[in-house]
Design a protein around this motif. Structure first.
Motif, PDB file in Angstrom:
ATOM      1  N   PHE A 234      28.350  41.677  10.514  1.00  0.00           N
ATOM      2  CA  PHE A 234      27.655  40.601   9.813  1.00  0.00           C
ATOM      3  C   PHE A 234      26.166  40.922   9.837  1.00  0.00           C
ATOM      4  O   PHE A 234      25.719  41.776  10.601  1.00  0.00           O
TER       5      PHE A 234
ATOM      6  N   SER B  24      28.299  42.760  -2.089  1.00  0.00           N
ATOM      7  CA  SER B  24      26.929  43.275  -2.089  1.00  0.00           C
ATOM      8  C   SER B  24      26.802  44.663  -1.457  1.00  0.00           C
ATOM      9  O   SER B  24      25.802  45.354  -1.692  1.00  0.00           O
TER      10      SER B  24
ATOM     11  N   GLN C 120      22.043  38.972   9.257  1.00  0.00           N
ATOM     12  CA  GLN C 120      21.254  37.765   9.046  1.00  0.00           C
ATOM     13  C   GLN C 120      19.822  38.148   8.749  1.00  0.00           C
ATOM     14  O   GLN C 120      19.149  38.762   9.586  1.00  0.00           O
TER      15      GLN C 120
ATOM     16  N   LYS D 201      17.725  33.046   6.333  1.00  0.00           N
ATOM     17  CA  LYS D 201      19.023  32.960   5.674  1.00  0.00           C
ATOM     18  C   LYS D 201      20.135  32.803   6.689  1.00  0.00           C
ATOM     19  O   LYS D 201      19.952  33.096   7.871  1.00  0.00           O
ATOM     20  N   GLU D 202      21.298  32.376   6.216  1.00  0.00           N
ATOM     21  CA  GLU D 202      22.451  32.248   7.087  1.00  0.00           C
ATOM     22  C   GLU D 202      23.065  33.624   7.350  1.00  0.00           C
ATOM     23  O   GLU D 202      22.902  34.558   6.574  1.00  0.00           O
ATOM     24  N   ARG D 203      23.775  33.701   8.457  1.00  0.00           N
ATOM     25  CA  ARG D 203      24.492  34.931   8.769  1.00  0.00           C
ATOM     26  C   ARG D 203      25.580  35.144   7.726  1.00  0.00           C
ATOM     27  O   ARG D 203      26.319  34.218   7.386  1.00  0.00           O
ATOM     28  N   GLU D 204      25.695  36.389   7.238  1.00  0.00           N
ATOM     29  CA  GLU D 204      26.673  36.658   6.187  1.00  0.00           C
ATOM     30  C   GLU D 204      27.568  37.832   6.548  1.00  0.00           C
ATOM     31  O   GLU D 204      27.160  38.755   7.265  1.00  0.00           O
ATOM     32  N   PHE D 205      28.767  37.775   6.027  1.00  0.00           N
ATOM     33  CA  PHE D 205      29.763  38.822   6.232  1.00  0.00           C
ATOM     34  C   PHE D 205      29.345  40.100   5.525  1.00  0.00           C
ATOM     35  O   PHE D 205      28.835  40.064   4.400  1.00  0.00           O
TER      36      PHE D 205
ATOM     37  N   TYR E 298      36.416  36.970   7.059  1.00  0.00           N
ATOM     38  CA  TYR E 298      35.034  37.069   6.587  1.00  0.00           C
ATOM     39  C   TYR E 298      34.191  35.904   7.108  1.00  0.00           C
ATOM     40  O   TYR E 298      32.997  35.819   6.824  1.00  0.00           O
ATOM     41  N   ARG E 299      34.810  34.987   7.848  1.00  0.00           N
ATOM     42  CA  ARG E 299      34.108  33.798   8.344  1.00  0.00           C
ATOM     43  C   ARG E 299      33.606  34.033   9.752  1.00  0.00           C
ATOM     44  O   ARG E 299      34.391  34.338  10.648  1.00  0.00           O
ATOM     45  N   ASN E 300      32.309  33.867   9.981  1.00  0.00           N
ATOM     46  CA  ASN E 300      31.773  34.160  11.308  1.00  0.00           C
ATOM     47  C   ASN E 300      32.337  33.214  12.361  1.00  0.00           C
ATOM     48  O   ASN E 300      32.435  33.583  13.538  1.00  0.00           O
TER      49      ASN E 300
ATOM     50  N   ALA F  52      31.950  42.945   1.726  1.00  0.00           N
ATOM     51  CA  ALA F  52      31.245  42.027   0.843  1.00  0.00           C
ATOM     52  C   ALA F  52      30.906  42.760  -0.448  1.00  0.00           C
ATOM     53  O   ALA F  52      30.645  43.973  -0.445  1.00  0.00           O
TER      54      ALA F  52
END
Length: 123
Positions: free
Chosen positions: A37, A63, A39, A43-47, A105-107, A61
């Motif tokens: 992940f 991206s 961050q 911003k929020e932490r992202e997968f 994918y969810r932290n 992801a």
């Protein structure tokens, strides 16, 4: 308990590559699906990516798809994130995490986290 420690972060230029490592200790590494992940400031932490405990399945992801590759070496209790064609948008603290239930994918699904390693990409 599983202890995770990331390494390999640093300051690079756009277009460069980096390989992050995350080494685990404690419980049996091969029992866990491993995720990366990130961050960015504000911003929020992202997968980013996840790999099945067997190494047979990986998910990314959108991206980073096509630029990043996640892999693991269960004999070394280590998961890697190869990052190519880096852009300033990839600047963030990168975290590895362990999940014994699924390739999520969810932290919130992850049980253990490392302290993170900073990746900074300059333009």
């Amino acid at each position: 308990q599983v202890q995770l420690v990331e390494s390999g972060g640093g300051l690079v230029q756009a277009g460069d590559s980096l390989r992050l490592s995350c080494t685990a200790s404690g419980r049996t590494f091969s029992n866990y699906n491993m995720g990366w992940f990130r961050q960015a400031p504000g911003k929020e932490r992202e997968f980013v990516a996840v790999i099945h405990w067997s190494g047979g399945r990986t998910y990314y992801a959108d991206s980073v798809k096509g630029r990043f590759t996640i892999s693991r070496d269960n004999a070394k209790s280590t998961v890697y994130l190869q990052m190519n064609s880096l852009t300033p948008g990839d600047t963030a603290v990168y975290y590895c995490a362990a999940d014994h239930r699924s390739t999520s994918y969810r932290n919130l699904d992850y049980d253990y986290w490392g302290p993170g390693t900073q990746v900074t990409v300059s333009s």
